[in-house]
Design a protein around this motif. Structure first.
Motif, PDB file in Angstrom:
ATOM      1  N   ARG A  22      -4.682  -1.530  10.715  1.00 49.18           N
ATOM      2  CA  ARG A  22      -4.168  -1.412   9.353  1.00 49.18           C
ATOM      3  C   ARG A  22      -2.679  -1.073   9.385  1.00 49.18           C
ATOM      4  O   ARG A  22      -2.270  -0.169  10.109  1.00 49.18           O
ATOM      5  N   MET A  25       1.342   3.470   5.671  1.00 46.14           N
ATOM      6  CA  MET A  25       2.404   4.431   5.965  1.00 46.14           C
ATOM      7  C   MET A  25       2.188   5.124   7.310  1.00 46.14           C
ATOM      8  O   MET A  25       3.129   5.648   7.890  1.00 46.14           O
ATOM      9  N   VAL A  26       0.964   5.113   7.807  1.00 47.01           N
ATOM     10  CA  VAL A  26       0.676   5.737   9.105  1.00 47.01           C
ATOM     11  C   VAL A  26       1.399   4.994  10.227  1.00 47.01           C
ATOM     12  O   VAL A  26       1.822   5.595  11.208  1.00 47.01           O
ATOM     13  N   PHE A  55      -5.651  -4.873   7.230  1.00 43.36           N
ATOM     14  CA  PHE A  55      -5.232  -4.378   5.923  1.00 43.36           C
ATOM     15  C   PHE A  55      -3.736  -4.102   5.921  1.00 43.36           C
ATOM     16  O   PHE A  55      -3.197  -3.529   6.872  1.00 43.36           O
ATOM     17  N   ASP A  57      -0.768  -2.608   3.011  1.00 41.82           N
ATOM     18  CA  ASP A  57      -0.477  -2.170   1.643  1.00 41.82           C
ATOM     19  C   ASP A  57       1.011  -2.339   1.382  1.00 41.82           C
ATOM     20  O   ASP A  57       1.717  -2.960   2.184  1.00 41.82           O
ATOM     21  N   SER A  58       1.501  -1.779   0.268  1.00 37.75           N
ATOM     22  CA  SER A  58       2.902  -2.028  -0.081  1.00 37.75           C
ATOM     23  C   SER A  58       3.859  -1.410   0.948  1.00 37.75           C
ATOM     24  O   SER A  58       4.952  -1.926   1.163  1.00 37.75           O
ATOM     25  N   GLN A  86      -7.025 -10.574   3.325  1.00 32.29           N
ATOM     26  CA  GLN A  86      -6.431  -9.452   2.601  1.00 32.29           C
ATOM     27  C   GLN A  86      -4.917  -9.589   2.557  1.00 32.29           C
ATOM     28  O   GLN A  86      -4.283  -9.341   1.531  1.00 32.29           O
ATOM     29  N   MET A  89      -3.908 -12.140   0.061  1.00 36.61           N
ATOM     30  CA  MET A  89      -4.062 -11.635  -1.297  1.00 36.61           C
ATOM     31  C   MET A  89      -2.833 -10.820  -1.705  1.00 36.61           C
ATOM     32  O   MET A  89      -2.255 -11.023  -2.768  1.00 36.61           O
ATOM     33  N   LEU A  93      -0.012 -11.575  -4.656  1.00 33.34           N
ATOM     34  CA  LEU A  93       0.130 -10.643  -5.779  1.00 33.34           C
ATOM     35  C   LEU A  93       1.578 -10.200  -5.948  1.00 33.34           C
ATOM     36  O   LEU A  93       2.027  -9.931  -7.055  1.00 33.34           O
TER      37      LEU A  93
ATOM     38  N   LEU B  19      -5.331   8.252   4.533  1.00 33.85           N
ATOM     39  CA  LEU B  19      -5.509   6.841   4.198  1.00 33.85           C
ATOM     40  C   LEU B  19      -6.608   6.221   5.045  1.00 33.85           C
ATOM     41  O   LEU B  19      -7.433   5.454   4.554  1.00 33.85           O
ATOM     42  N   HIS B  23     -10.264   4.647   3.819  1.00 31.17           N
ATOM     43  CA  HIS B  23     -10.765   3.323   4.206  1.00 31.17           C
ATOM     44  C   HIS B  23     -12.157   3.437   4.812  1.00 31.17           C
ATOM     45  O   HIS B  23     -13.049   2.639   4.513  1.00 31.17           O
ATOM     46  N   THR B  39     -13.804  -9.848  -2.460  1.00 34.82           N
ATOM     47  CA  THR B  39     -12.654  -9.671  -3.349  1.00 34.82           C
ATOM     48  C   THR B  39     -12.700  -8.305  -4.025  1.00 34.82           C
ATOM     49  O   THR B  39     -11.670  -7.623  -4.142  1.00 34.82           O
ATOM     50  N   MET B  42     -11.734  -5.672  -1.336  1.00 34.96           N
ATOM     51  CA  MET B  42     -10.300  -5.669  -1.016  1.00 34.96           C
ATOM     52  C   MET B  42      -9.498  -5.081  -2.168  1.00 34.96           C
ATOM     53  O   MET B  42      -8.519  -4.369  -1.949  1.00 34.96           O
ATOM     54  N   SER B  43      -9.907  -5.390  -3.377  1.00 35.77           N
ATOM     55  CA  SER B  43      -9.167  -4.915  -4.551  1.00 35.77           C
ATOM     56  C   SER B  43      -9.265  -3.396  -4.680  1.00 35.77           C
ATOM     57  O   SER B  43      -8.260  -2.718  -4.901  1.00 35.77           O
ATOM     58  N   GLU B  45     -10.025  -1.270  -2.294  1.00 34.33           N
ATOM     59  CA  GLU B  45      -9.348  -0.654  -1.141  1.00 34.33           C
ATOM     60  C   GLU B  45      -7.844  -0.617  -1.353  1.00 34.33           C
ATOM     61  O   GLU B  45      -7.187   0.375  -1.031  1.00 34.33           O
ATOM     62  N   LEU B  46      -7.292  -1.677  -1.896  1.00 37.19           N
ATOM     63  CA  LEU B  46      -5.845  -1.720  -2.092  1.00 37.19           C
ATOM     64  C   LEU B  46      -5.410  -0.706  -3.147  1.00 37.19           C
ATOM     65  O   LEU B  46      -4.456   0.047  -2.945  1.00 37.19           O
ATOM     66  N   ALA B  49      -5.681   2.765  -1.731  1.00 32.19           N
ATOM     67  CA  ALA B  49      -4.631   3.003  -0.734  1.00 32.19           C
ATOM     68  C   ALA B  49      -3.289   3.264  -1.407  1.00 32.19           C
ATOM     69  O   ALA B  49      -2.529   4.136  -0.984  1.00 32.19           O
ATOM     70  N   GLU B  50      -2.983   2.510  -2.436  1.00 30.35           N
ATOM     71  CA  GLU B  50      -1.677   2.678  -3.101  1.00 30.35           C
ATOM     72  C   GLU B  50      -1.604   4.025  -3.814  1.00 30.35           C
ATOM     73  O   GLU B  50      -0.592   4.715  -3.743  1.00 30.35           O
ATOM     74  N   ALA B  53      -1.422   6.799  -1.157  1.00 27.84           N
ATOM     75  CA  ALA B  53      -0.099   6.840  -0.527  1.00 27.84           C
ATOM     76  C   ALA B  53       0.901   7.497  -1.478  1.00 27.84           C
ATOM     77  O   ALA B  53       1.783   8.247  -1.055  1.00 27.84           O
ATOM     78  N   GLY B 110       3.961  -0.257  -5.243  1.00 33.86           N
ATOM     79  CA  GLY B 110       2.618   0.318  -5.130  1.00 33.86           C
ATOM     80  C   GLY B 110       1.855   0.414  -6.438  1.00 33.86           C
ATOM     81  O   GLY B 110       0.708  -0.021  -6.535  1.00 33.86           O
ATOM     82  N   LEU B 113       0.964  -2.935  -7.982  1.00 34.84           N
ATOM     83  CA  LEU B 113      -0.123  -3.563  -7.233  1.00 34.84           C
ATOM     84  C   LEU B 113      -1.463  -2.962  -7.615  1.00 34.84           C
ATOM     85  O   LEU B 113      -2.437  -3.678  -7.846  1.00 34.84           O
ATOM     86  N   ALA B 116      -2.624  -4.238 -10.802  1.00 35.39           N
ATOM     87  CA  ALA B 116      -2.936  -5.668 -10.812  1.00 35.39           C
ATOM     88  C   ALA B 116      -4.322  -5.973 -10.278  1.00 35.39           C
ATOM     89  O   ALA B 116      -4.905  -7.002 -10.627  1.00 35.39           O
ATOM     90  N   VAL B 117      -4.861  -5.124  -9.417  1.00 34.50           N
ATOM     91  CA  VAL B 117      -6.114  -5.485  -8.736  1.00 34.50           C
ATOM     92  C   VAL B 117      -7.357  -4.799  -9.285  1.00 34.50           C
ATOM     93  O   VAL B 117      -8.471  -5.142  -8.868  1.00 34.50           O
TER      94      VAL B 117
END
Lengths: 113, 140
Positions: A22, A25-26, A55, A57-58, A86, A89, A93, B19, B23, B39, B42-43, B45-46, B49-50, B53, B110, B113, B116-117
């Motif tokens: 993944r 930030m880690v 995975f 992320d931003s 992922q 996706m 986005l 984080l 997960h 889907t 993943m949505s 999880e994202l 995560a955001e 974070a 972040g 996102l 959005a999901v």
């Protein structure tokens, strides 16, 4: 996340960074440092192999963009290859599929680097 | 008769390592709820995560340890994740969150996102805690 670096088979001057796990930030500080070191070693054309990247992320995207800027500032480029579902996706986005332009294969990305 | 939702929870310090713990927690939920699509997984999880974070970033730099809790509930028609942290109040406007104008920006995506999901992402201050709710309706 695990990192390891290899060379392009078709072009040894291209560094391929394989990411496993993944990218959050880690692990982003490590990726940024790895790209900086790779460019510092004179290898400014980089392909990031995402085939094992479960995975992103931003923060992970931010690190890839930072790597792109580092490579370009040194006269090179950074491309990404083999995005997982992922990764595709999140690229879509954020519209970053236009900036980071994923390649289906590492070979394809090396050839274009 | 409506089946009971699957509920899992976790408690951890608000540090980057949380984080991975989140997960893993979601992974355990999906293992017990195979009907949740890729889907949807993943949505959720994202978004989680955001938000997590965001919590870690906003609580970094304080001397005291900030703790986080997470509660996951998988219903037949939706997934809810409630996060809370013991940090200072934050100012967040999800409605105004959008992607940065600069394509090469290295941060600032972040919250947009997360919004959005999933179908709902919200913040509220509750006594000494910040509470974050994430909800995604499941594709039938």
């Amino acid at each position: 996340m695990e990192f390891h670096t290899t060379e392009g088979v078709e072009d040894e001057a291209v560094a391929i960074i394989h990411l496993k796990g993944r990218l959050t930030m880690v692990s982003t500080a490590e990726l940024r440092a790895l790209v900086t070191d790779t460019v510092g070693d004179g290898r400014n054309r980089i392909v990031v192999d995402l085939s094992d990247t479960d995975f992103i992320d931003s923060s992970g995207l931010g690190a890839l963009i930072a790597g792109l800027k580092t490579a370009r500032q040194a006269g090179g480029d950074l491309r990404i290859a083999c995005p997982t579902e992922q990764v595709e996706m999140i690229l879509k986005l954020t519209n970053l599929d236009r900036v980071l332009r994923p390649y289906d294969t590492v070979e394809g990305a090396v050839g274009a680097a | 008769m409506r089946p009971e939702p699957l509920r899992l929870a976790l408690d951890a310090p608000a540090r980057p390592e949380v984080l991975d713990a989140l997960h893993d927690l979601l992974g355990r939920a999906w293992a017990q709820c195979p009907a949740v699509t890729g889907t949807d997984r993943m949505s959720v999880e994202l978004a989680v995560a955001e938000i997590a974070a965001n919590i870690v970033e906003h609580t970094a730099g304080t001397d005291e340890q900030i703790d986080m809790t997470a509660g996951v509930a998988v219903h037949s028609d939706r997934v809810e994740v409630d996060l809370s942290d013991s940090g200072d109040p934050v100012s967040v406007d999800f409605a105004a969150a959008s992607l940065p104008d600069d394509e090469l920006a290295e941060s600032g995506r972040g919250l947009a996102l997360a919004r959005a999901v999933v179908d709902e992402v919200s913040y509220a201050r509750d006594g000494e805690l910040n509470r974050w709710r994430i909800m995604r309706r499941l594709v039938p």
